[in-house]
Design a protein around this motif. Structure first.
Motif, PDB file in Angstrom:
ATOM      1  N   TYR A  38       2.983  -1.363  -7.819  1.00 39.97           N
ATOM      2  CA  TYR A  38       4.047  -2.356  -7.777  1.00 39.97           C
ATOM      3  C   TYR A  38       4.530  -2.517  -6.341  1.00 39.97           C
ATOM      4  O   TYR A  38       4.812  -1.529  -5.660  1.00 39.97           O
ATOM      5  N   ASP A  72       7.089  -5.093  -3.633  1.00 39.31           N
ATOM      6  CA  ASP A  72       8.253  -5.983  -3.689  1.00 39.31           C
ATOM      7  C   ASP A  72       7.978  -7.299  -2.972  1.00 39.31           C
ATOM      8  O   ASP A  72       7.051  -7.419  -2.165  1.00 39.31           O
ATOM      9  N   GLU A 124      12.592  -8.955  -5.791  1.00 42.30           N
ATOM     10  CA  GLU A 124      11.748  -8.915  -6.981  1.00 42.30           C
ATOM     11  C   GLU A 124      10.527  -8.025  -6.742  1.00 42.30           C
ATOM     12  O   GLU A 124       9.950  -8.018  -5.656  1.00 42.30           O
ATOM     13  N   GLU A 165       3.988  -6.598 -10.369  1.00 42.60           N
ATOM     14  CA  GLU A 165       2.941  -5.677 -10.795  1.00 42.60           C
ATOM     15  C   GLU A 165       1.598  -6.092 -10.201  1.00 42.60           C
ATOM     16  O   GLU A 165       1.227  -7.264 -10.223  1.00 42.60           O
ATOM     17  N   GLU A 194      12.647   5.721 -15.639  1.00 41.41           N
ATOM     18  CA  GLU A 194      13.893   5.098 -16.070  1.00 41.41           C
ATOM     19  C   GLU A 194      15.054   5.382 -15.118  1.00 41.41           C
ATOM     20  O   GLU A 194      16.080   4.694 -15.164  1.00 41.41           O
ATOM     21  N   ALA A 222      15.065   3.238 -10.445  1.00 41.86           N
ATOM     22  CA  ALA A 222      15.642   2.022  -9.862  1.00 41.86           C
ATOM     23  C   ALA A 222      16.952   2.317  -9.148  1.00 41.86           C
ATOM     24  O   ALA A 222      17.195   1.833  -8.041  1.00 41.86           O
ATOM     25  N   ARG A 241      16.687   1.423  -5.224  1.00 39.03           N
ATOM     26  CA  ARG A 241      17.471   0.244  -4.841  1.00 39.03           C
ATOM     27  C   ARG A 241      18.548   0.620  -3.820  1.00 39.03           C
ATOM     28  O   ARG A 241      18.718  -0.037  -2.803  1.00 39.03           O
ATOM     29  N   GLU A 288      17.243  -5.677 -10.280  1.00 35.14           N
ATOM     30  CA  GLU A 288      16.523  -6.630 -11.126  1.00 35.14           C
ATOM     31  C   GLU A 288      16.991  -6.514 -12.575  1.00 35.14           C
ATOM     32  O   GLU A 288      17.519  -5.487 -13.000  1.00 35.14           O
ATOM     33  N   ASN A 295      17.020  -5.716 -16.264  1.00 34.48           N
ATOM     34  CA  ASN A 295      16.444  -4.716 -17.171  1.00 34.48           C
ATOM     35  C   ASN A 295      15.782  -3.522 -16.466  1.00 34.48           C
ATOM     36  O   ASN A 295      15.107  -2.735 -17.127  1.00 34.48           O
ATOM     37  N   GLU A 296      15.984  -3.336 -15.161  1.00 32.80           N
ATOM     38  CA  GLU A 296      15.350  -2.181 -14.529  1.00 32.80           C
ATOM     39  C   GLU A 296      16.246  -0.940 -14.574  1.00 32.80           C
ATOM     40  O   GLU A 296      15.769   0.164 -14.305  1.00 32.80           O
ATOM     41  N   ASP A 297      17.522  -1.105 -14.890  1.00 36.05           N
ATOM     42  CA  ASP A 297      18.418   0.032 -15.043  1.00 36.05           C
ATOM     43  C   ASP A 297      19.452  -0.298 -16.112  1.00 36.05           C
ATOM     44  O   ASP A 297      20.021  -1.392 -16.124  1.00 36.05           O
ATOM     45  N   SER A 330      21.819  -2.864 -13.899  1.00 36.91           N
ATOM     46  CA  SER A 330      21.256  -4.209 -14.044  1.00 36.91           C
ATOM     47  C   SER A 330      22.195  -5.147 -14.794  1.00 36.91           C
ATOM     48  O   SER A 330      21.892  -6.325 -14.953  1.00 36.91           O
TER      49      SER A 330
END
Length: 453
Positions: A201, A203, A208, A211, A309, A312, A316, A382, A384-386, A390
C-alpha cells in the motif's frame, strides 16, 4: 503590519518548483540550479519575516526584542552550521543494496537506458553495497542507537527512543562511486516474515492510500515486461505491508519510489547516479555533482510495527509530525546564561487558544488583511481506517482563535480559495445506476473575517 509581501518570493519560488519536471527531477541541470537559487533567495527573504515575528512574540512584557537576529542553518543535515561553529556545547532485518542501471543498447531503441525518466535495472537482483561494516552501539536513559558504517559512501543510524512506538533510521548515501563506469541506484530493503501475499500500500500525496498488487493492474490485463520498475510506485509519505496480525509501515521524510518485490519485503530507492541518458528528452545523464563530487544525500525513515487495526492512529499522527517538524532557527544571544535568557524571552507561544482534535490539522492560517484570515483545516484520517479517529469531528473555530479576536463573519470557499462554495456550479450527470452526481455542498467553514478586539 502584514508581512505577506515578504514571503511572496518564497511562495513564487515554490509555485515554480511545482512544475512537473521540478517535482520528478526530469529537468536539465542548469534548470535545477535555477530552482535551487530561487528557493534559496526566497528562504533568505522569509528569514526577515521570521525575525519580525520573533521581535513581537519572544520578549516578555516590558522586555526589549532581541538585537541579534535569528538565522537558519541550511547544512544541518551534514551537521554544519557555520555561525555557531566553535561555540561551547552542553552535553527486523534490513539491507542497503544497489542495482546497476541499464546502459542502453543502440540495437534496441525500444529499451532505453535507465535515466531521469526511466528506471531500468541491468539485472533484476540487487547487490549489497558492502559485504561488511562496522557497528557502534550506544545506550542511554533516553535512547538506544546503532550506528552502522558500510563503506565510505553509505552509513545508517537506528534510534529507539524511550517510550516511542517507532524506530528511526537515518541514512546517508554518497558520493556514489562511478570509477567502474557503472551507474548505480541505491535502495534500502526491509525484510520481514509478514505474509503480505503480493499486496502492498502506498499513499497519494500523504493522504489517500492505494492498494498495489505485484505484477497486476486492476483495470486491464497486465503483461509483465518490467519486473522491477513495473512494481515501483511513488511514495510521498508512507508504504506498508500487512497480514492478519501485523503491519509494517515505513514513513519517509520526502517523496521516494519503492515497492514490494517479495512477500514480506519493502524496498525504497533513496539515491541514483546514472551515466547514460534515457533519450526521453532531458539530453543529460542523471549524474548531478557538487564541489566536484557526486551528491551526498541524507534522509530519515520511521518504522512502525503494529496490529493492522491499530496502525492508522500511529502512522497518521507520526507521518504528520515528520512532515510538519519544527523549523529550527539559531542565534548568538548576548545573555550570560539560559536562566537569564528565559527570564527575558518566552520559551513557547501559540496562536491557538485550545488544542485541536488529534485527527484534525490546521493546514493554512494566512492573514490576507488586517481583519481577514484564510483558514484551511483537514481531517487527515481516511474513512473507516480507525474506529475512533475516522469519525467526523465538530470544532469551534472561535474557541481556537479566541486570542486573535471575535469572528464576525465566515464564508466557506472552494479548496483553492478563489471562489465562494455557494457560487460553485459543477457539471451534473447521471451515473450508470441512474443516480445524479450532484452533491449538496453548502456549508459554512473556511474564510474568516474578524473584528479584532
Amino acid at each position: 503590519m502584514n508581512l505577506r509581501s515578504g514571503i511572496f518570493y518564497l511562495s513564487e519560488a515554490m509555485g515554480i518548483a511545482q512544475h512537473h519536471d521540478a517535482v520528478s527531477g526530469t529537468e536539465k541541470q542548469h534548470v535545477a540550479n535555477d530552482y535551487a537559487q530561487r528557493l534559496s533567495d526566497g528562504i533568505d527573504r522569509s528569514v526577515e519575516v521570521i525575525n519580525a515575528a520573533y521581535s513581537k512574540l519572544l520578549p516578555k512584557e516590558g522586555q526589549t526584542p532581541l538585537s541579534i537576529p535569528q538565522f537558519l542553518c541550511p547544512y544541518t543535515n551534514i551537521s554544519e552550521c557555520l555561525p555557531i561553529e566553535g561555540q561551547a556545547k552542553n552535553g527486523q532485518d534490513f539491507r542497503t543494496l544497489f542495482v546497476q542501471g541499464f546502459p542502453g543498447d543502440p540495437t534496441t531503441p525500444e529499451l532505453p537506458a535507465s535515466g531521469a525518466y526511466v528506471f531500468r535495472p541491468f539485472v533484476s537482483e540487487a547487490v549489497p553495497v558492502s559485504l561488511s561494516g562496522s557497528i557502534n552501539c550506544t545506550k542511554t536513559d533516553t535512547v538506544q542507537k546503532a550506528s552502522i558504517v558500510f563503506n565510505e559512501w553509505v552509513s545508517q543510524e537506528f534510534s529507539l527512543f524511550r517510550g516511542a512506538t517507532s524506530v528511526e533510521l537515518e541514512w546517508t548515501v554518497g558520493p556514489i562511486p562511478i570509477h567502474d563506469n557503472i551507474g548505480k541506484e541505491i535502495i534500502i530493503r526491509y525484510n520481514t516474515n509478514i505474509n503480505s501475499g503480493s499486496k502492498y500500500y502506498t499513499d497519494a500525496n500523504g493522504r489517500e492510500v492505494l492498494e498495489r498488487i505485484r505484477d497486476h493492474r486492476p483495470t486491464w490485463p497486465y503483461l509483465v515486461d518490467e519486473r522491477i520498475s513495473g512494481n515501483y510506485y511513488p511514495i510521498n509519505s508512507r508504504i506498508w505491508i500487512r497480514d492478519h496480525d501485523r503491519q509494517l509501515t515505513v514513513l519517509t521524510d520526502r517523496s521516494e519510489g519503492g515497492g514490494s518485490m517479495y512477500d514480506g519485503s519493502i524496498e525504497i530507492m533513496v539515491h541514483r547516479r546514472i551515466l547514460h541518458d534515457d533519450s526521453m528528452g532531458v539530453g543529460e545523464a542523471l549524474n548531478e555533482t557538487a564541489y566536484g563530487k557526486g551528491l551526498v544525500v541524507s534522509g530519515k525513515h520511521i518504522l512502525l510495527v503494529e496490529r493492522p487495526e491499530d496502525s492508522a492512529r500511529l502512522h497518521r499522527v507520526d507521518g504528520q509530525q515528520l512532515f510538519m517538524h519544527p523549523l529550527a532557527t539559531y542565534s548568538l544571544p548576548n545573555t550570560p546564561s539560559y536562566a537569564n535568557y528565559s527570564n527575558i524571552y518566552r520559551q513557547s507561544w501559540s496562536a491557538l487558544s485550545d488544542t485541536m482534535p488529534l485527527n484534525v490539522h490546521l493546514l493554512t492560517f494566512d492573514q490576507l488583511a488586517s481583519k481577514q484570515y484564510l483558514v484551511r483545516v483537514e481531517h487527515y484520517f481516511e474513512l473507516n481506517e480507525d474506529d475512533m479517529y475516522s469519525q467526523p469531528v465538530t470544532m469551534d473555530l472561535q474557541t481556537l482563535f479566541k486570542s486573535i479576536g471575535t469572528i464576525a463573519d465566515m464564508t466557506e470557499l472552494v479548496l483553492n480559495a478563489n471562489l465562494p462554495l455557494s457560487q460553485l456550479h459543477r457539471l451534473d450527470w447521471m451515473t450508470k445506476d441512474q443516480e445524479s452526481s450532484h452533491v449538496n455542498m453548502f456549508r459554512k467553514l473556511n474564510f474568516i473575517d474578524k473584528d479584532l478586539e
